[in-house]
Write a protein that holds these residues in place. Sequence first.
Motif, short mmCIF file in Angstrom:
data_model
loop_
_atom_site.label_atom_id
_atom_site.label_comp_id
_atom_site.label_asym_id
_atom_site.label_seq_id
_atom_site.Cartn_x
_atom_site.Cartn_y
_atom_site.Cartn_z
N TRP A 1 -11.34 -1.78 -4.30
CA TRP A 1 -11.54 -0.25 -4.33
C TRP A 1 -10.65 0.60 -3.48
O TRP A 1 -10.32 -0.27 -2.44
CB TRP A 1 -13.05 0.13 -4.55
N LYS A 2 -10.38 1.64 -3.89
CA LYS A 2 -9.88 2.72 -3.07
C LYS A 2 -9.97 3.93 -3.03
O LYS A 2 -10.99 4.54 -4.11
CB LYS A 2 -8.34 2.59 -3.43
N TYR A 3 -9.59 4.85 -2.10
CA TYR A 3 -10.04 6.37 -2.02
C TYR A 3 -8.93 7.08 -1.24
O TYR A 3 -8.25 6.69 -0.45
CB TYR A 3 -11.26 6.33 -1.12
N LYS A 4 -8.92 8.40 -1.71
CA LYS A 4 -7.82 9.26 -1.27
C LYS A 4 -8.68 10.22 -0.47
O LYS A 4 -9.34 11.09 -0.92
CB LYS A 4 -7.11 9.92 -2.20
N ALA B 1 -3.96 7.11 -2.67
CA ALA B 1 -4.98 6.58 -1.97
C ALA B 1 -4.67 5.89 -0.52
O ALA B 1 -3.42 5.54 -0.50
CB ALA B 1 -5.53 5.28 -2.72
N ILE C 1 -6.83 -5.26 -4.92
CA ILE C 1 -7.56 -4.04 -4.32
C ILE C 1 -8.90 -4.08 -4.95
O ILE C 1 -9.05 -4.11 -6.29
CB ILE C 1 -6.75 -2.81 -4.52
N LEU D 1 0.79 -1.27 0.00
CA LEU D 1 -0.13 -0.16 0.00
C LEU D 1 0.84 1.18 -0.03
O LEU D 1 0.13 2.34 -0.05
CB LEU D 1 -1.13 -0.21 1.08
N PHE E 1 -8.68 1.66 1.61
CA PHE E 1 -8.55 0.51 0.79
C PHE E 1 -9.50 -0.68 1.27
O PHE E 1 -9.84 -0.79 2.38
CB PHE E 1 -7.10 -0.25 0.75
#
Length: 374
Positions: A292-295, A278, A290, A251, A281
């Motif tokens: 989906w992921k987000y920042k 990101a 993965i 990561l 997770f």
Amino acid sequence: NHSTLGDSWKREGLPVNPVLSDQGLRKIATKFDASIPQLVLKWSLEKDVIVIPRSRNPNHIKTNLQFTHVMLNEDDREYLESLDGKIIVPDDGPPFDSRSKPSVSDQETTEEEKTADESARNESEDISEKLVLLGEVDAKDSTLYLSSDDHWIYAFDSASGEVKWKYGTADEGGSKCEFNSDGTVVYCGTDDKSLRALSAVNGNLIWKFSTEGAVTSSTRVGADGSLYFGCLDGYFYALNPDGSLKWKTDLAAEIWSSPALLEGGKAVFIGSMAEDWANVFALDGETGEIIWKYKTAEPVFSSPSVNHDNKTVFFCSYDANCYAFNTENGHVHWVFEADSAFQSSPVVSKLDGTLFDGSTEGNIYALDSATGKL
């Protein structure tokens, strides 16, 4: 400039290091589960001061700079500024700090003598992999298991406080211990880059898994016995019950957060300390891929929480926001903005679904978990 984090305090005739023994600094560092050196280094770099820490211990050299989770507020900075020119030596000596053992003064010994002296001291104080068995744990009793900053993993009788057994490690604890399904094995991660499986009855080592960084993330156990945890080496790990590697996913940032599991490990949710990519997770529990992921705008130090219907997972970030995500696709249901960063982890009430969390300004929030309304 010369910092009293080195040996200069000895040459000034002081009985203890006035920085490492300062109770105010210790109180601030404790808020972040950090050491005083990490705290002072973070403050110095915020002031654009170039810092070259002195250490011959490779692990300390690396962990000295693992302070992205330390988020100083104005009160913290004011206290640090107030120490300018002051020397406060406690009457009862310094608090325990694994890095506070001073090395011998440069003016008194050669490098060879210092190295030999440190090796001898470490050898005499080495408790790593040492088991002290005072009594076996009775499964009928209530027992408290914890990994401590004094380098021991303990089993306490929770009624009397009596130590049943303790197991030595090479560095501090910091993560919560977890059990297998029948409670016969306890798993504890420590700062010596290890996750250990110990007999809950007598503390015997069953297996030890080594990483490349401190394990401050608490382990979660899946329905099939798989173990999931993050690490300061930037990897998220999944182990089989026998301690062998199931998978690991890079990561690319320190992981202080502890995972939350969906349906016993179908999916695993975790946050990281990344700032430029990101940091939220969802991972496939079987493969580590993965989903989906987000920042978020700032790192995620706290641990996520899955709603009781398994449809929503909550993350709270250093950016002062709490987020509600759809567990399947990462769609953002709502975002709540607080007064300051979130370091503590959100928790959802089983009674009415209220989401609770506290900010670094000391305020506790109660939110409607369905809407994010206060």
